[in-house]
Design an enzyme around this catalytic site. Structure first.
Site, PDB file in Angstrom:
ATOM      1  N   MET A   1      33.416  43.033  50.414  1.00 18.51           N
ATOM      2  CA  MET A   1      32.039  43.405  50.422  1.00 18.51           C
ATOM      3  C   MET A   1      31.355  41.960  50.804  1.00 18.51           C
ATOM      4  SD  MET A   1      31.815  45.085  46.629  1.00 18.51           S
ATOM      5  CE  MET A   1      32.828  44.054  45.812  1.00 18.51           C
ATOM      6  N   VAL A   4      33.582  35.382  53.893  1.00 18.41           N
ATOM      7  CA  VAL A   4      34.062  34.173  53.177  1.00 18.41           C
ATOM      8  C   VAL A   4      34.129  33.239  54.179  1.00 18.41           C
ATOM      9  CG1 VAL A   4      35.587  32.995  51.737  1.00 18.41           C
ATOM     10  CG2 VAL A   4      35.355  35.733  51.747  1.00 18.41           C
ATOM     11  N   LYS A  19      30.083  32.325  50.311  1.00 17.51           N
ATOM     12  CA  LYS A  19      30.113  33.970  50.394  1.00 17.51           C
ATOM     13  C   LYS A  19      28.980  34.329  50.659  1.00 17.51           C
ATOM     14  CE  LYS A  19      34.258  34.765  48.055  1.00 17.51           C
ATOM     15  NZ  LYS A  19      35.122  35.850  47.575  1.00 17.51           N
ATOM     16  N   ASP A 118      37.245  43.767  40.219  1.00 14.88           N
ATOM     17  CA  ASP A 118      38.086  43.644  41.566  1.00 14.88           C
ATOM     18  C   ASP A 118      39.222  42.709  41.310  1.00 14.88           C
ATOM     19  OD1 ASP A 118      38.507  44.098  44.161  1.00 14.88           O
ATOM     20  OD2 ASP A 118      36.993  42.583  44.955  1.00 14.88           O
TER      21      ASP A 118
END
Length: 407
Positions: A1, A4, A19, A118
């Protein structure tokens, strides 16, 4: 999603992590605002095993947040290569002690406010000292309650909110969920660490959901024969389809796993340590030969097996001032013998000494002392007899002389 990125914090001159949400996340015009709001609230979320979020901002309308850079890699990086392309090399059960409990406690802390959603090996990070951290929960939180509405769009884009093999059934089916969904993901992570494979796997999320609904998890002790059945039962409880059948929290699950892992049989070539029942040793003050004292000898009268000398093992002053402690941590008892010229230490010569102490004196004399006393007594008796004989002879001799004179 998210993308990085490794970045340099020019204010302090250290490397950090950036991020940035992927474009599909930014399709909602309200997302950027919600993203910054939620990340700012998470900056105050401080826990020793949660990766610290340092800052949040945007660049030309693109939101981002800054995190500490951890140099120890992830749990995913700790898997060793395997000969099987669809399976990793299992980790030893002892490795769970390095990360499972702190990660579980961090998750329970997070659950006071929200659900991570997650948890997986790639999101369990380590610093350069091997300390474990939970990471990558910021964007999931920022998605918020709109996650269900976005699920179809994101799945079509090749993304899901979470990672399929670690997602609890109630999450994949769009039902209400709580922190026990993270416990399911944590159990799936432990299962993978010990077996080298995830409990359910599939090319698509739909295939994983079908396995969760109709499939049975391969027993862990069958995949890795040296693992105990108790460990299989604990992990399967954490992977229960119904949240109510799991443990009340992640810490309880971690504790049960570590207890079951400790039931591993000891290898046959590793000798077990034997407990020694022998007490401390001392040197006899009379014959100077060492011998073993009985356990806990302080304050007791002992006898040397070599010469038969008896003496009392002194107590330490700390024994009277402090409460009794573990005997294994107490210093060894010392033996003391009073000097011969120290009159005050002899109970028989002390004024007002109790009668019981005087009667105890013969028990404390050594065999050599008794022999010396016997010899002295014999010499004394012999001397008295000799003196009496001499006096008698002199008197008899004087009487004879007196008789001759009268004659």
């Amino acid at each position: 999603m998210a993308f990085v990125l490794l970045a340099l914090d020019t204010n302090v001159g250290i490397d950090v992590v950036l991020k940035v949400p992927k474009p599909v996340m930014l399709a909602d015009p309200e997302f950027a605002h919600r993203f910054k709001r939620e990340i700012r609230s998470m900056i105050e979320l401080t826990h020793p095993h949660i990766v610290k979020i340092k800052d949040v901002g945007d660049h030309e309308g693109l939101p981002f947040y800054v995190m500490d850079l951890l140099a120890g890699g992830s749990l995913e990086d700790r898997f060793e290569p395997s000969t099987s392309p669809d399976r990793k090399k299992p980790m030893p059960p002892q490795s769970l002690a390095d990360w499972l409990e702190p990660v579980a406690r961090a998750l329970d802390f997070i659950h006071q406010r929200f659900v991570h959603r997650d948890i997986k090996p790639a999101n369990i990070l380590f610093d350069s000292y091997g300390k474990a951290f939970v990471s990558d929960f910021g964007i999931v939180k920022a998605i918020g309650d709109d996650a269900a509405k976005k699920q179809t769009m994101m799945t079509q884009a090749g993304m899901v909110i979470g990672t399929g093999p670690y997602m609890a059934p109630e999450v994949t089916e769009g039902k209400k969920y709580d922190g026990r969904a993270d416990q399911y993901a944590l159990a799936a992570t432990v299962y993978e660490a010990l077996s080298g494979r995830v409990p359910f796997d599939g090319v698509t999320l739909g295939a994983i959901i079908m396995q969760q609904m109709s499939g049975k998890i391969p027993p862990l002790h069958e995949l890795v024969p040296n693992l105990p059945r108790a460990l299989t039962q604990v992990i399967e409880k954490g992977l229960s389809r119904e949240p109510k059948d799991r443990y009340p929290n992640c810490a309880a699950f971690a504790k049960a796993v570590l207890l079951a892992a400790n039931t591993m049989p000891v290898a046959a070539d590793v000798p077990r340590a034997k407990k020694s029942s022998a007490g401390p040793k001392a040197v006899c003050p009379t014959c100077r030969k060492p011998f073993a004292l009985p356990p806990d000898p302080a304050g007791k009268t002992v006898t040397c097996p070599a010469c038969g000398a008896g003496f009392t093992v002194a107590r330490r002053s700390s024994d009277q001032e402090a409460p009794e402690t573990n005997r294994s941590t107490m210093p060894k008892a010392e033996t003391r013998v009073a000097p011969r010229n120290e009159r005050a230490s002899h109970p028989a010569t002390d004024k007002g000494a109790p009668l019981a102490q005087i009667w105890e004196l013969p028990k404390k004399l050594s065999r050599r002392a008794w022999i010396g006393i016997a010899i002295a007594a014999a010499v004394g008796v012999f001397g008295l007899v000799a003196v009496a004989a001499i006096v008698s002879a002199v008197m008899m001799s004087g009487g004879k002389r007196g008789e001759k004179t009268r004659d």
